[in-house]
Structures are given as C-alpha cells and as structure tokens.
Motif scaffolding. Structure first.
Motif, mmCIF file in Angstrom:
data_model
loop_
_atom_site.group_PDB
_atom_site.id
_atom_site.type_symbol
_atom_site.label_atom_id
_atom_site.label_comp_id
_atom_site.label_asym_id
_atom_site.label_seq_id
_atom_site.Cartn_x
_atom_site.Cartn_y
_atom_site.Cartn_z
ATOM 1 N N MET A 1 15.789 -0.262 8.251
ATOM 2 C CA MET A 1 14.443 0.212 7.980
ATOM 3 C C MET A 1 14.416 1.724 7.819
ATOM 4 S SD MET A 1 11.227 -0.365 7.472
ATOM 5 C CE MET A 1 10.925 -2.027 7.912
ATOM 6 N N ALA A 2 15.266 2.423 8.548
ATOM 7 C CA ALA A 2 15.261 3.883 8.465
ATOM 8 C C ALA A 2 15.585 4.368 7.058
ATOM 9 C CB ALA A 2 16.238 4.474 9.475
ATOM 10 N N ASP A 3 16.296 3.545 6.258
ATOM 11 C CA ASP A 3 16.620 3.940 4.890
ATOM 12 C C ASP A 3 15.364 4.101 4.039
ATOM 13 O OD1 ASP A 3 19.287 3.859 5.523
ATOM 14 O OD2 ASP A 3 19.556 1.808 4.822
ATOM 15 N N ALA A 4 14.306 3.358 4.354
ATOM 16 C CA ALA A 4 13.078 3.413 3.576
ATOM 17 C C ALA A 4 12.193 4.592 3.974
ATOM 18 C CB ALA A 4 12.304 2.112 3.745
ATOM 19 N N LEU A 5 12.512 5.266 5.052
ATOM 20 C CA LEU A 5 11.691 6.377 5.512
ATOM 21 C C LEU A 5 11.983 7.623 4.690
ATOM 22 C CD1 LEU A 5 12.020 5.869 9.356
ATOM 23 C CD2 LEU A 5 10.183 5.099 7.858
ATOM 24 N N LYS A 6 10.919 8.339 4.357
ATOM 25 C CA LYS A 6 11.054 9.575 3.591
ATOM 26 C C LYS A 6 9.933 10.517 4.000
ATOM 27 C CE LYS A 6 8.462 7.477 -0.113
ATOM 28 N NZ LYS A 6 8.444 6.981 -1.445
ATOM 29 N N LYS A 7 9.913 11.688 3.428
ATOM 30 C CA LYS A 7 8.883 12.670 3.740
ATOM 31 C C LYS A 7 7.503 12.040 3.561
ATOM 32 C CE LYS A 7 7.215 17.215 2.519
ATOM 33 N NZ LYS A 7 7.411 18.414 1.714
ATOM 34 N N GLY A 8 6.654 12.207 4.578
ATOM 35 C CA GLY A 8 5.308 11.653 4.534
ATOM 36 C C GLY A 8 5.170 10.287 5.182
ATOM 37 N N SER A 9 6.282 9.619 5.480
ATOM 38 C CA SER A 9 6.229 8.298 6.118
ATOM 39 C C SER A 9 5.678 8.417 7.535
ATOM 40 C CB SER A 9 7.625 7.677 6.203
ATOM 41 O OG SER A 9 8.153 7.422 4.940
ATOM 42 N N LEU A 10 4.907 7.425 7.945
ATOM 43 C CA LEU A 10 4.447 7.344 9.327
ATOM 44 C C LEU A 10 5.454 6.515 10.109
ATOM 45 C CD1 LEU A 10 0.605 6.793 8.939
ATOM 46 C CD2 LEU A 10 1.837 8.915 9.376
ATOM 47 N N ILE A 11 5.815 7.011 11.279
ATOM 48 C CA ILE A 11 6.879 6.375 12.061
ATOM 49 C C ILE A 11 6.486 6.255 13.529
ATOM 50 C CG2 ILE A 11 8.733 7.183 10.566
ATOM 51 C CD1 ILE A 11 8.235 8.838 13.909
ATOM 52 N N ARG A 12 7.292 5.509 14.237
ATOM 53 C CA ARG A 12 7.324 5.547 15.689
ATOM 54 C C ARG A 12 8.790 5.481 16.063
ATOM 55 N NH1 ARG A 12 7.119 1.119 19.255
ATOM 56 N NH2 ARG A 12 8.016 -0.700 18.301
ATOM 57 N N VAL A 13 9.101 5.872 17.281
ATOM 58 C CA VAL A 13 10.488 5.906 17.728
ATOM 59 C C VAL A 13 10.841 4.557 18.350
ATOM 60 C CG1 VAL A 13 12.109 7.056 19.286
ATOM 61 C CG2 VAL A 13 10.390 8.395 18.063
ATOM 62 N N ASN A 14 11.983 4.017 17.965
ATOM 63 C CA ASN A 14 12.472 2.760 18.517
ATOM 64 C C ASN A 14 12.952 3.013 19.942
ATOM 65 O OD1 ASN A 14 14.824 0.933 19.237
ATOM 66 N ND2 ASN A 14 13.982 -0.118 17.448
ATOM 67 N N ARG A 15 12.336 2.342 20.892
ATOM 68 C CA ARG A 15 12.604 2.579 22.316
ATOM 69 C C ARG A 15 14.084 2.411 22.664
ATOM 70 N NH1 ARG A 15 10.168 2.667 27.259
ATOM 71 N NH2 ARG A 15 8.100 2.338 26.428
ATOM 72 N N GLU A 16 14.680 1.296 22.289
ATOM 73 C CA GLU A 16 16.068 1.015 22.663
ATOM 74 C C GLU A 16 17.032 2.027 22.049
ATOM 75 O OE1 GLU A 16 14.001 -1.465 21.399
ATOM 76 O OE2 GLU A 16 13.521 -2.191 23.404
ATOM 77 N N ALA A 17 16.823 2.331 20.776
ATOM 78 C CA ALA A 17 17.705 3.286 20.100
ATOM 79 C C ALA A 17 17.581 4.673 20.724
ATOM 80 C CB ALA A 17 17.385 3.338 18.610
ATOM 81 N N TYR A 18 16.361 5.077 21.044
ATOM 82 C CA TYR A 18 16.158 6.408 21.618
ATOM 83 C C TYR A 18 16.719 6.503 23.036
ATOM 84 C CZ TYR A 18 14.022 10.603 23.445
ATOM 85 O OH TYR A 18 13.834 11.823 24.039
ATOM 86 N N LEU A 19 16.440 5.511 23.870
ATOM 87 C CA LEU A 19 16.863 5.586 25.269
ATOM 88 C C LEU A 19 18.380 5.587 25.438
ATOM 89 C CD1 LEU A 19 14.181 3.375 27.033
ATOM 90 C CD2 LEU A 19 14.346 5.872 26.965
ATOM 91 N N SER A 20 19.105 5.067 24.465
ATOM 92 C CA SER A 20 20.567 5.074 24.555
ATOM 93 C C SER A 20 21.183 6.264 23.813
ATOM 94 C CB SER A 20 21.129 3.764 24.007
ATOM 95 O OG SER A 20 20.826 3.635 22.636
ATOM 96 N N SER A 21 20.354 7.201 23.369
ATOM 97 C CA SER A 21 20.835 8.321 22.559
ATOM 98 C C SER A 21 21.167 9.555 23.393
ATOM 99 C CB SER A 21 19.771 8.706 21.528
ATOM 100 O OG SER A 21 18.677 9.337 22.170
ATOM 101 N N VAL A 22 21.896 10.458 22.776
ATOM 102 C CA VAL A 22 22.217 11.748 23.388
ATOM 103 C C VAL A 22 20.930 12.545 23.615
ATOM 104 C CG1 VAL A 22 23.386 13.948 22.978
ATOM 105 C CG2 VAL A 22 24.505 11.812 22.372
ATOM 106 N N GLU A 23 19.984 12.436 22.683
ATOM 107 C CA GLU A 23 18.722 13.168 22.807
ATOM 108 C C GLU A 23 17.963 12.768 24.069
ATOM 109 O OE1 GLU A 23 19.767 13.038 18.457
ATOM 110 O OE2 GLU A 23 19.733 11.569 20.049
#
Length: 74
Positions: A1-23
């Motif tokens: 799905m992230a491939d379809a995102l571009k400038k101006g797209s409305l998003i939310r952060v995926n909880r599982e992906a974010y919580l396991s990230s370095v960020e």
C-alpha cells in the motif's frame, strides 16, 4: 500500500510496523494517538521516507514509507 502513497496523500501510521521500528525505539514512551489514528498528510517523498504533517500543533516528521498506510477516513 505504501507504493500508492504520494505527496498529498492522507495517511495513518501502521501500529505494528512503527512499534517494531528504530524510530519507535528512539522515542520516549508510547506513540501519541494522533500518529496512529491519523490523518496525516504526505508533504514530500525522498527515497524510502515520507515527510508527514498532522493536524496538530506538532513538528513535521519523517517516517519510512513501509510504516504508513492510506487513511480510510471516518
């Protein structure tokens, strides 16, 4: 799905992906609700990262595209 995102797209952060990230590991405590609930707007895309702005009085942030998903709305 992230491939379809571009400038101006409305998003939310995926909880599982974010919580396991370095960020997430570099941040203090739990992520704020607005980050996971959305919507945020993609301001710019550079490589694997997107600059995001949320409708809150907070600074813009950069996150990896694979941590984002399209905002479905309410």
């Amino acid at each position: 799905m992230a491939d379809a995102l571009k400038k101006g797209s409305l998003i939310r952060v995926n909880r599982e992906a974010y919580l396991s990230s370095v960020e997430a590991k570099a941040s203090a405590g739990d992520p704020p609700a607005y980050l996971l609930e959305g919507p945020g707007e993609v301001l710019a895309v550079k490589g694997d990262y997107a600059q995001l702005r949320f409708r809150q009085p907070v600074p813009d942030i950069w996150l990896r595209m694979d941590q984002l998903e399209a905002y479905a709305g309410s």
